[in-house]
Design an enzyme around this catalytic site. Structure first.
Site, PDB file in Angstrom:
ATOM      1  N   GLU A 144      11.836  36.673  36.210  1.00  0.00           N
ATOM      2  CA  GLU A 144      10.487  36.534  36.995  1.00  0.00           C
ATOM      3  C   GLU A 144      10.332  34.992  37.253  1.00  0.00           C
ATOM      4  O   GLU A 144      10.231  34.264  36.186  1.00  0.00           O
ATOM      5  CB  GLU A 144       9.231  37.020  36.242  1.00  0.00           C
ATOM      6  CG  GLU A 144       8.084  36.842  37.207  1.00  0.00           C
ATOM      7  CD  GLU A 144       6.602  36.704  36.220  1.00  0.00           C
ATOM      8  OE1 GLU A 144       5.750  36.719  36.982  1.00  0.00           O
ATOM      9  OE2 GLU A 144       6.670  36.594  35.133  1.00  0.00           O
ATOM     10  N   HIS A 201       9.805  29.964  35.219  1.00  0.00           N
ATOM     11  CA  HIS A 201       9.278  28.727  35.701  1.00  0.00           C
ATOM     12  C   HIS A 201       8.542  27.773  34.626  1.00  0.00           C
ATOM     13  O   HIS A 201       8.429  26.756  34.800  1.00  0.00           O
ATOM     14  CB  HIS A 201       8.397  28.779  37.137  1.00  0.00           C
ATOM     15  CG  HIS A 201       7.254  29.865  36.704  1.00  0.00           C
ATOM     16  ND1 HIS A 201       7.163  31.168  37.161  1.00  0.00           N
ATOM     17  CD2 HIS A 201       6.051  29.472  36.012  1.00  0.00           C
ATOM     18  CE1 HIS A 201       6.291  31.661  37.011  1.00  0.00           C
ATOM     19  NE2 HIS A 201       5.510  30.899  36.378  1.00  0.00           N
ATOM     20  N   HIS A 214       3.125  39.267  48.093  1.00  0.00           N
ATOM     21  CA  HIS A 214       2.056  38.252  48.539  1.00  0.00           C
ATOM     22  C   HIS A 214       1.884  38.595  50.258  1.00  0.00           C
ATOM     23  O   HIS A 214       0.697  38.898  50.512  1.00  0.00           O
ATOM     24  CB  HIS A 214       1.964  37.105  48.161  1.00  0.00           C
ATOM     25  CG  HIS A 214       2.231  36.550  46.945  1.00  0.00           C
ATOM     26  ND1 HIS A 214       1.941  37.383  45.716  1.00  0.00           N
ATOM     27  CD2 HIS A 214       2.609  35.459  46.136  1.00  0.00           C
ATOM     28  CE1 HIS A 214       2.038  37.060  44.608  1.00  0.00           C
ATOM     29  NE2 HIS A 214       2.412  35.795  44.998  1.00  0.00           N
ATOM     30  N   ASP A 267      10.273  36.866  31.334  1.00  0.00           N
ATOM     31  CA  ASP A 267       8.837  36.587  31.911  1.00  0.00           C
ATOM     32  C   ASP A 267       8.798  35.107  32.440  1.00  0.00           C
ATOM     33  O   ASP A 267       9.366  34.331  31.610  1.00  0.00           O
ATOM     34  CB  ASP A 267       7.966  36.905  30.942  1.00  0.00           C
ATOM     35  CG  ASP A 267       6.398  36.430  31.242  1.00  0.00           C
ATOM     36  OD1 ASP A 267       5.835  37.182  32.320  1.00  0.00           O
ATOM     37  OD2 ASP A 267       5.903  35.696  30.472  1.00  0.00           O
ATOM     38  N   ALA A 268       8.219  34.721  33.361  1.00  0.00           N
ATOM     39  CA  ALA A 268       7.736  33.578  33.995  1.00  0.00           C
ATOM     40  C   ALA A 268       8.766  32.436  33.560  1.00  0.00           C
ATOM     41  O   ALA A 268       8.599  31.453  32.695  1.00  0.00           O
ATOM     42  CB  ALA A 268       6.417  33.282  33.538  1.00  0.00           C
ATOM     43  N   GLN A 280      -0.666  41.480  39.290  1.00  0.00           N
ATOM     44  CA  GLN A 280      -1.390  41.518  40.594  1.00  0.00           C
ATOM     45  C   GLN A 280      -2.489  42.547  40.573  1.00  0.00           C
ATOM     46  O   GLN A 280      -3.368  42.663  41.446  1.00  0.00           O
ATOM     47  CB  GLN A 280      -0.484  41.670  41.713  1.00  0.00           C
ATOM     48  CG  GLN A 280       0.619  40.723  41.657  1.00  0.00           C
ATOM     49  CD  GLN A 280      -0.006  39.360  41.995  1.00  0.00           C
ATOM     50  OE1 GLN A 280      -0.949  39.084  42.549  1.00  0.00           O
ATOM     51  NE2 GLN A 280       0.905  38.263  41.594  1.00  0.00           N
ATOM     52  N   VAL A 281      -2.447  43.676  39.356  1.00  0.00           N
ATOM     53  CA  VAL A 281      -3.545  44.338  39.401  1.00  0.00           C
ATOM     54  C   VAL A 281      -4.518  44.097  38.108  1.00  0.00           C
ATOM     55  O   VAL A 281      -5.551  43.696  38.462  1.00  0.00           O
ATOM     56  CB  VAL A 281      -2.871  45.779  38.907  1.00  0.00           C
ATOM     57  CG1 VAL A 281      -4.214  46.824  38.688  1.00  0.00           C
ATOM     58  CG2 VAL A 281      -2.167  46.439  40.160  1.00  0.00           C
TER      59      VAL A 281
END
Length: 608
Positions: free
Chosen positions: A294, A260, A323, A257-258, A389-390
């Site tokens: 991700e 970044h 996106h 996860d993430a 995104q949901v």
């Protein structure tokens, strides 16, 4: 260094915990009998000891004779995040000895949340659904985080025991039964893990050592200490965690996860060290385990090999693709969606994997990303929907609530006819109508209030109008449960069959199955149409995607031969308005052919 409590048989259990700044660490067994046993410290701050304890025994660590805390490496928390840790035997009757995995490039991923995938919300309840997913064409399920979190309702990103398997889902045994059943039927398992932060409630890591640093900040608080003093113990903790899921649960891949929000400015990034440890396990076990990152950095270093300065992850998500596709379909322009919205953006996502590859981002107000053309398409995972995104929308509304039926089919075609690894979000394949909302079940009232306020502020930043749904309410969780009966009805059934057909074509047509940038050409026709040309040896395919709301006539140059129409979302078979396109085009010599595309449609022709 192997860490945690490992039952060795004959009533013997080895305990290892990292607490480099503590003067004394004891194991306090609280059940079935009460006794305290001191541990011995080595030169690196690991406290160890082998003591008499059987599976089911409950324990805390006593630190400096003052405080007692659960094991940070606990594999089982039967009394919740604040309760005692449990000694567990990892013995299990595995029946997947013949399983050798699936090549990552062939994955068709299906992201699911254990708690809302079925009414029961358990690992075992997923097992009867595996045949349905296989019939659809899915061959890998990606499970949102299962690390022990507070209460019974959570997305999983508030986990505070990265080694423990959520009790309300079925614990260790339940998860092993699920993986075992998946492998027996030919389904790979991807597990979502969180190495960038831990949740707030029940997080006792700082009592043991400098796991966190204030030098960097994440959206969730202090960053994990991957590059400061004593960081070797933190790095070992998460390397061991990755290996734990591969070794003891036979998981095929991890989705990190993430990444970044993982800050590491040392000479060897923690992601690279995890990749190296995983590669060593590959050699030891004799099959390949995968790492999928991700990241919103659009940085190909994540997936490049260490030989060219990369971290060695096997794949990463391309948020840009999502996106670009979503803004074309919904016309949304708030927040980071403002960087997208034109057909050229999606065309670039097809050709280059990233839309922003050291291009100026108006949303970020800076240049962003780097060009990854040296990385093959199978190193990128794409989707039209995912949990973020949901679920991070005000009402948790899916594309089903936002798009026409034709546009839903177009979204499916855009993802599944791409050269990338596709990922579906649970329920999208039949147009699930239930929302997927953000939910928690914290026990700290102040924390609950803070989460509620944080959600309101987040939606305000995205200019969402309306009252944010209460994430603590059980109703929020219940409303997010899938309605499986829908897939047998009307257009829901048609959409499911459409997805099934797309996946079949993806696997059967060599031009679509083979993923190579050298066999891909992307063109924009007018202002609303994308033409994907894909080929491999004698197999060639034309894919036309019309994002416009009006019919469009165009001319394409076809090679000589017989081109068959393999899919047309406008056909009555797919509940479309009815297409005039011919089922086969017999081209004697290279020539242009006029085609009429209906609004929001996807058409596929192939030969060879």
């Amino acid at each position: 260094m192997q860490i945690g409590s490992y039952y060795q048989g004959d009533r013997q259990c080895k305990f290892t915990v990292w607490a480099p700044l503590r003067q004394q660490v004891d194991v306090h067994l609280v059940a079935p009998e009460d006794k305290i046993i001191p541990l011995e410290q080595d030169e690196n701050g690991y406290w160890q000891g082998t003591i008499e304890a059987e599976p089911g025994a409950l324990y805390f660590y006593r630190l400096d004779g003052e405080v007692e805390r659960p094991d940070p490496v606990s594999v089982s928390q039967p009394q919740g995040v604040h309760g005692a840790s449990e000694v567990v035997s990892q013995q299990f009757q595995w029946m997947d000895q013949q399983w050798q995995g699936i090549p990552l490039e062939d994955y068709v991923i299906y992201e699911l949340h254990v708690g809302t995938f079925t009414p029961e919300g358990t690992f075992d309840a997923i097992i009867p659904r595996i045949p349905e997913l296989l019939e659809l064409g899915v061959n890998a399920i990606e499970i949102m985080p299962i690390a022990q979190f507070p209460g019974s309702r959570n997305w999983g990103y508030d986990g505070v025991y990265p080694f423990a398997t959520q009790q309300s889902y079925g614990g260790i045994e339940g998860f092993k039964r699920l993986v075992n059943a998946c492998h027996q039927q030919g389904m790979a398992v991807v597990l979502d893990v969180v190495y960038n932060h831990l949740g707030p409630e029940g997080n006792y890591m700082s009592n043991y050592g400098p796991y966190f640093t204030d030098r960097y900040k994440t959206p969730w608080g202090s960053a994990l200490n991957f590059d400061g003093e004593y960081s070797f113990g933190v790095r070992n903790y998460f390397i061991e965690n990755a290996l734990y899921w591969f070794r003891h649960f036979h998981v095929d891949a991890l989705r990190l996860d993430a990444v970044h929000a993982i800050y590491d400015f040392g000479a060897k990034h923690i992601l690279q060290e995890i990749a190296e440890a995983t590669a060593a396990l590959d050699a030891e076990i004799g099959r390949k385990f995968y790492l999928i990152a991700e990241s919103d950095l659009n940085d190909p270093r994540t997936i490049r090999s260490p030989e060219v300065g990369g971290y060695g992850m096997d794949a990463q998500w391309s948020d840009d693709f999502h996106h670009a596709l979503r803004t074309l379909l919904t016309k949304e322009q708030h927040g980071y969606y403002g960087d997208y919205g034109e057909v050229k953006h999606l065309a670039k996502a097809y050709s280059d994997s990233f839309v922003y590859a050291w291009d100026y981002s108006p949303f970020r107000k800076r240049y962003h990303g780097s060009l990854p053309l040296d990385c093959p398409p199978q190193q990128f995972v794409i989707c039209s929907q995912n949990h973020d995104q949901v679920g991070n929308r005000l009402m948790g509304d899916r594309l089903t609530e936002l798009l026409s039926f034709d546009a839903l089919k177009l979204a499916a075609g855009a993802v599944l006819l791409s050269p990338y690894i596709p990922m579906l979000f649970m329920g999208e394949e039949y147009g699930e109508e239930a929302p997927f909302m953000y939910f928690i079940s914290h026990t700290d009232p102040d924390l609950v209030a803070a989460v509620r306020q944080g959600r309101k502020e987040e939606f305000a930043a995205f200019h969402a109008e309306g009252e944010a749904i209460d994430p603590q309410a059980e109703e929020t969780f219940q409303r997010s449960t899938l309605h499986w009966d829908l897939k047998h009805e009307g257009k829901h059934k048609t959409l499911w069959q459409f997805y099934q057909k797309l996946i079949q074509l993806r696997k059967q047509i060599p031009a679509l199955k083979h993923k190579d940038r050298n066999g891909l050409k992307v063109d924009v026709i007018g202002e609303q149409v994308i033409l994907l040309q894909r080929w491999h040896e004698a197999s060639k395919a034309f894919c036309l995607l019309n994002f416009g709301t009006e019919p469009i006539e165009t001319k394409l140059t076809f090679d000589a031969g017989t081109w068959k129409k393999l899919l047309d979302s406008s056909d009555a078979q797919w509940a479309g308005a009815g297409s005039d396109l011919e089922d086969a085009l017999a081209i004697e010599s290279e020539a242009q052919q006029a085609l009429k595309l209906l609004p929001q449609s996807v058409v596929l022709y192939a030969k060879g």
